[in-house]
Design an enzyme around this catalytic site. Structure first.
Site, PDB file in Angstrom:
ATOM      1  N   ASP A  35       0.884  -1.473  -0.038  1.00 35.06           N
ATOM      2  CA  ASP A  35      -0.016   0.379  -0.191  1.00 35.06           C
ATOM      3  C   ASP A  35       1.441   1.461  -0.197  1.00 35.06           C
ATOM      4  OD1 ASP A  35      -1.861   2.254   0.757  1.00 35.06           O
ATOM      5  OD2 ASP A  35      -2.229   1.397   2.448  1.00 35.06           O
ATOM      6  N   ASP A  39      -3.846   4.184   2.553  1.00 34.98           N
ATOM      7  CA  ASP A  39      -5.486   3.697   2.731  1.00 34.98           C
ATOM      8  C   ASP A  39      -5.690   2.324   3.683  1.00 34.98           C
ATOM      9  OD1 ASP A  39      -5.306   2.559   1.080  1.00 34.98           O
ATOM     10  OD2 ASP A  39      -6.520   3.042  -0.522  1.00 34.98           O
ATOM     11  N   ASP A  43      -2.056  -0.414  -3.806  1.00 33.74           N
ATOM     12  CA  ASP A  43      -2.374  -0.614  -4.409  1.00 33.74           C
ATOM     13  C   ASP A  43      -1.388  -0.896  -5.499  1.00 33.74           C
ATOM     14  OD1 ASP A  43      -0.407   1.918  -3.870  1.00 33.74           O
ATOM     15  OD2 ASP A  43      -1.277   2.008  -2.784  1.00 33.74           O
ATOM     16  N   ASP A 112      -5.341 -10.827 -15.557  1.00 37.66           N
ATOM     17  CA  ASP A 112      -6.430 -11.575 -15.815  1.00 37.66           C
ATOM     18  C   ASP A 112      -8.470 -11.665 -15.818  1.00 37.66           C
ATOM     19  OD1 ASP A 112      -8.138 -13.159 -13.989  1.00 37.66           O
ATOM     20  OD2 ASP A 112      -6.794 -13.404 -12.065  1.00 37.66           O
ATOM     21  N   ASP A 212     -10.366 -16.811 -16.370  1.00 35.77           N
ATOM     22  CA  ASP A 212     -11.001 -17.101 -14.875  1.00 35.77           C
ATOM     23  C   ASP A 212     -11.974 -18.107 -14.794  1.00 35.77           C
ATOM     24  OD1 ASP A 212     -11.561 -16.071 -11.818  1.00 35.77           O
ATOM     25  OD2 ASP A 212     -13.314 -15.597 -12.780  1.00 35.77           O
ATOM     26  N   GLU A 266      -7.695 -21.179 -16.204  1.00 39.75           N
ATOM     27  CA  GLU A 266      -8.588 -21.821 -14.582  1.00 39.75           C
ATOM     28  C   GLU A 266      -9.996 -22.842 -15.164  1.00 39.75           C
ATOM     29  OE1 GLU A 266      -9.782 -20.238 -10.221  1.00 39.75           O
ATOM     30  OE2 GLU A 266     -10.890 -19.717 -11.815  1.00 39.75           O
ATOM     31  N   HIS A 338      -5.046 -16.867  -5.020  1.00 38.88           N
ATOM     32  CA  HIS A 338      -5.608 -16.466  -4.567  1.00 38.88           C
ATOM     33  C   HIS A 338      -6.740 -16.762  -3.289  1.00 38.88           C
ATOM     34  CE1 HIS A 338      -7.254 -15.968  -7.884  1.00 38.88           C
ATOM     35  NE2 HIS A 338      -8.590 -15.859  -7.415  1.00 38.88           N
ATOM     36  N   ASP A 339      -6.976 -17.865  -3.720  1.00 41.85           N
ATOM     37  CA  ASP A 339      -8.563 -18.784  -3.266  1.00 41.85           C
ATOM     38  C   ASP A 339      -8.002 -19.909  -2.794  1.00 41.85           C
ATOM     39  OD1 ASP A 339      -9.859 -17.468  -4.717  1.00 41.85           O
ATOM     40  OD2 ASP A 339      -9.805 -18.646  -6.857  1.00 41.85           O
TER      41      ASP A 339
HETATM   42  C1  GLC Z   1     -12.061 -17.494  -9.109  1.00 37.50           C
HETATM   43  C2  GLC Z   1     -11.082 -17.168  -9.039  1.00 37.50           C
HETATM   44  C3  GLC Z   1     -12.204 -16.238  -7.434  1.00 37.50           C
HETATM   45  C4  GLC Z   1     -13.328 -15.908  -7.622  1.00 37.50           C
HETATM   46  C5  GLC Z   1     -14.361 -16.671  -8.514  1.00 37.50           C
HETATM   47  C6  GLC Z   1     -14.864 -15.445  -9.138  1.00 37.50           C
HETATM   48  O1  GLC Z   1     -12.256 -18.457  -9.166  1.00 37.50           O
HETATM   49  O2  GLC Z   1      -9.965 -16.901  -8.430  1.00 37.50           O
HETATM   50  O3  GLC Z   1     -10.881 -15.977  -6.799  1.00 37.50           O
HETATM   51  O4  GLC Z   1     -13.773 -15.470  -6.564  1.00 37.50           O
HETATM   52  O5  GLC Z   1     -13.200 -17.367  -9.991  1.00 37.50           O
HETATM   53  O6  GLC Z   1     -15.248 -14.903 -10.424  1.00 37.50           O
END
Ligand code: GLC
Length: 571
Positions: A35, A39, A43, A112, A212, A266, A338-339
């Site tokens: 950051d 805030d 960023d 993404d 995604d 993905e 991140h998931d």
């Molecule tokens: C993918 C992303 C995830 C998101 C989902 C819906 O799995 O990696 O973070 O919540 O799609 O977009």
């Protein structure tokens, strides 16, 4: 002029080499990376300030999670404007500066692409719900079935996949949160708009897309009910749906194939057979993320559960994907994103052997053929965080699940569900990046949007510059991968599929005439006990290249310490 013998028999001829096969990808989650303005939210200028850390690791590509304008219900996976930068993250000028700085450091930038759904705040949805003739068919609208929704499909985050919209007087489909309505890919205007948007970003000079949930775009005609007992009700009608290959092939033909880029899809519930169609030699994409190895620690099929996992199963998955894509296609290798909760907390030992198990798990990703993906903080050996109560969680998915479990008869207090929700929550991956031992781990001068993991005084980037840190070991792994083609282009072979504690595998690169050019052996003890495996019959002469224990030389038959990893070159 004739070619010299060496040139003609080079194991990997230039026409078979591809930069994205030789790359290591580093994933940045902008909200949690750095950051710059106090805030409490990461960023783009913050990323720019910290770019040298990424470059120093030796990675080649950065995958940036969504930075587009968004109400942030699902942290940017709910996009309200595909062509602008989320105001908390900076401006388009900041993003352009980031791209230039990434390129200056000889790295590439992958964005993404979230096109299964938009945010309800997107102008397309606003116009669609109003019945604007140009947009009325941009989403999947249906009348209810009696008093209920049009069918029994479920949202991945739980509950019905349908929400009734008062304004339009119909239900819309959302395979994720109700704020994320699914686009109607049957509509050619939707496809055209998305392809134009992709082209717009590619013309700005980006180097690829992470796509995604891309195998969910095509829904079965008639939207029939799904098997009510399945893991994700309705999935058989929207995972790898009937027109998915048509859509992706059109995307490839009209957009992707005009650029020299990396594309990775993905794909929930992906099988190796389907992966060959998506990412085989003639497939529309370069590679795909599957989830099979991320479900090993489930108790049965259920995501919100924790079970024991076993190593032979992990090795079987690796074998299946290497063999399945060996002659046709390419693997994407990852543990974290991140998931996913932190891998050390799942398949390693975050307490007694944090450094050893983090480096061992890194070895597994970086010594096999495929393109490895490293998620921010993985190179520090970051661990799952501590979640005290429901309010400490931020993720839509975890919060909803916590609410559902507490509303059920089964549980009364957060403590009772903490082991499941705390372990599984996506928040574990999203705690701020740990830069140093100052307040908030040097992530922000304000109040961080999500709590910092309490171990930041021991686990941080500043510390990792000294001693034998996880980060330094990752750097060595990446150097080795750059030095030996066998790790990238070699053939994977599992020497001991049934061993309960050790993984031992080779990567072999051959000349076209069958002579071995390079052969690497990795031996990994995935347990907290000493383990042995006899490799003396397969291996005569081995040169130790790297180990996560302090060793100069050692033969492959000696005992392996807890979470020890060794990489050899075989003569
Ligand atoms: C993918 C992303 C995830 C998101 C989902 C819906 O799995 O990696 O973070 O919540 O799609 O977009």
């Amino acid at each position: 002029m004739t070619d010299t013998p060496q040139q003609t028999s080079h194991p990997v001829p230039p026409e078979e080499r591809t930069w994205w096969k030789e790359s290591v990808v580093y994933q940045i989650y902008p909200r949690s990376f750095a950051d710059s303005d106090g805030d409490g939210i990461g960023d783009i200028p913050g990323i720019i300030e910290r770019l040298d850390h990424v470059a120093d690791l030796g990675v080649d590509v950065i995958w940036l999670n969504p930075v587009y304008e968004s109400p942030q219900r699902d942290n940017g996976y709910d996009i309200s404007d595909y062509r602008s930068i989320h105001h908390e993250y900076g401006t388009m000028a900041d993003w352009e500066e980031l791209l230039a700085q990434v390129h200056d450091r000889d790295m590439r930038l992958v964005m993404d692409l979230v096109v299964n759904h938009t945010s309800v705040d997107h102008e397309w949805f606003q116009r669609s719900r109003r019945g604007d003739p140009e947009y009325e068919d941009y989403y999947i609208w249906r009348e209810g079935d009696g008093d209920g929704p049009p069918n029994n499909w479920e949202s991945f985050f739980g509950g019905s996949a349908w929400t009734y919209d008062e304004e339009r007087g119909e239900y819309y489909l959302h395979l994720y949160d109700e704020s994320q309505p699914d686009l109607n890919w049957r509509n050619p205007a939707v496809r055209r708009d998305i392809f134009d948007t992709m082209e717009w970003w590619l013309e700005k000079g980006i180097d690829g897309f992470r796509m995604d949930v891309i195998n969910l775009l095509s829904k079965a005609p008639g939207l029939p009910d799904g098997d009510p007992d399945s893991e994700w009700v309705g999935a058989e009608h929207f995972v790898d749906g009937p027109r998915i290959l048509d859509y992706l092939e059109a995307m490839d033909e009209q957009v992707l194939s005009n650029y020299d880029i990396l594309t990775v899809g993905e794909m929930p519930q992906l099988t190796v057979e389907r992966a060959r169609e998506y990412a085989g030699e003639d497939g529309p994409l370069d590679m795909a993320f599957h989830f099979q190895h991320t479900k090993l620690d489930y108790d049965g099929q259920k995501r919100w559960s924790v079970g024991d996992w076993d190593l032979p199963e992990l090795k079987e998955i690796a074998r299946r994907w290497h063999d399945g894509l060996d002659d046709e296609g390419w693997n994407a290798l990852y543990w974290e994103n991140h998931d996913q909760p932190r891998v050390v907390s799942r398949y390693g030992d975050p307490e007694a052997y944090r450094r050893e198990s983090a480096t061992l798990l890194g070895t597994y990703i970086l010594t096999r053929s495929g393109t490895p993906y490293v998620y921010q903080g993985q190179e520090l050996g970051m661990t799952n965080a501590q979640w005290e109560d429901r309010e400490s969680l931020a993720d839509v998915d975890a919060r909803r699940t916590a609410r559902e479990l507490l509303d059920s008869e089964q549980y009364d207090t957060f403590e009772e569900i903490a082991d499941i929700v705390g372990y599984r929550s996506r928040d574990n991956a999203r705690t701020p990046m740990q830069w140093d031992d100052s307040e908030h781990a040097g992530f922000t001068e304000g109040d961080p949007w999500l709590q910092v993991n309490t171990n930041y005084e021991q686990v941080n980037v500043a510390d990792a510059r000294e001693g034998d840190s996880v980060t330094k070991y990752y750097q060595s792994l990446i150097d080795l991968r750059n030095e030996y083609d066998a790790f990238v282009y070699g053939t994977y072979s599992d020497l001991h599929p049934h061993h309960e504690r050790l993984a031992a595998y080779t990567q072999t690169l051959e000349h076209p005439d069958g002579r071995v050019s390079e052969r690497m052996l990795s031996v990994l003890n995935f347990s907290d006990k000493t383990a042995t495996v006899d490799l003396s019959t397969t291996i005569e002469d081995a040169d130790l290249l790297l180990s996560n224990y302090d060793r100069d030389t050692i033969g492959p038959t000696r005992d392996h310490e807890p979470y020890e990893a060794r990489i050899y070159r075989l003569e």
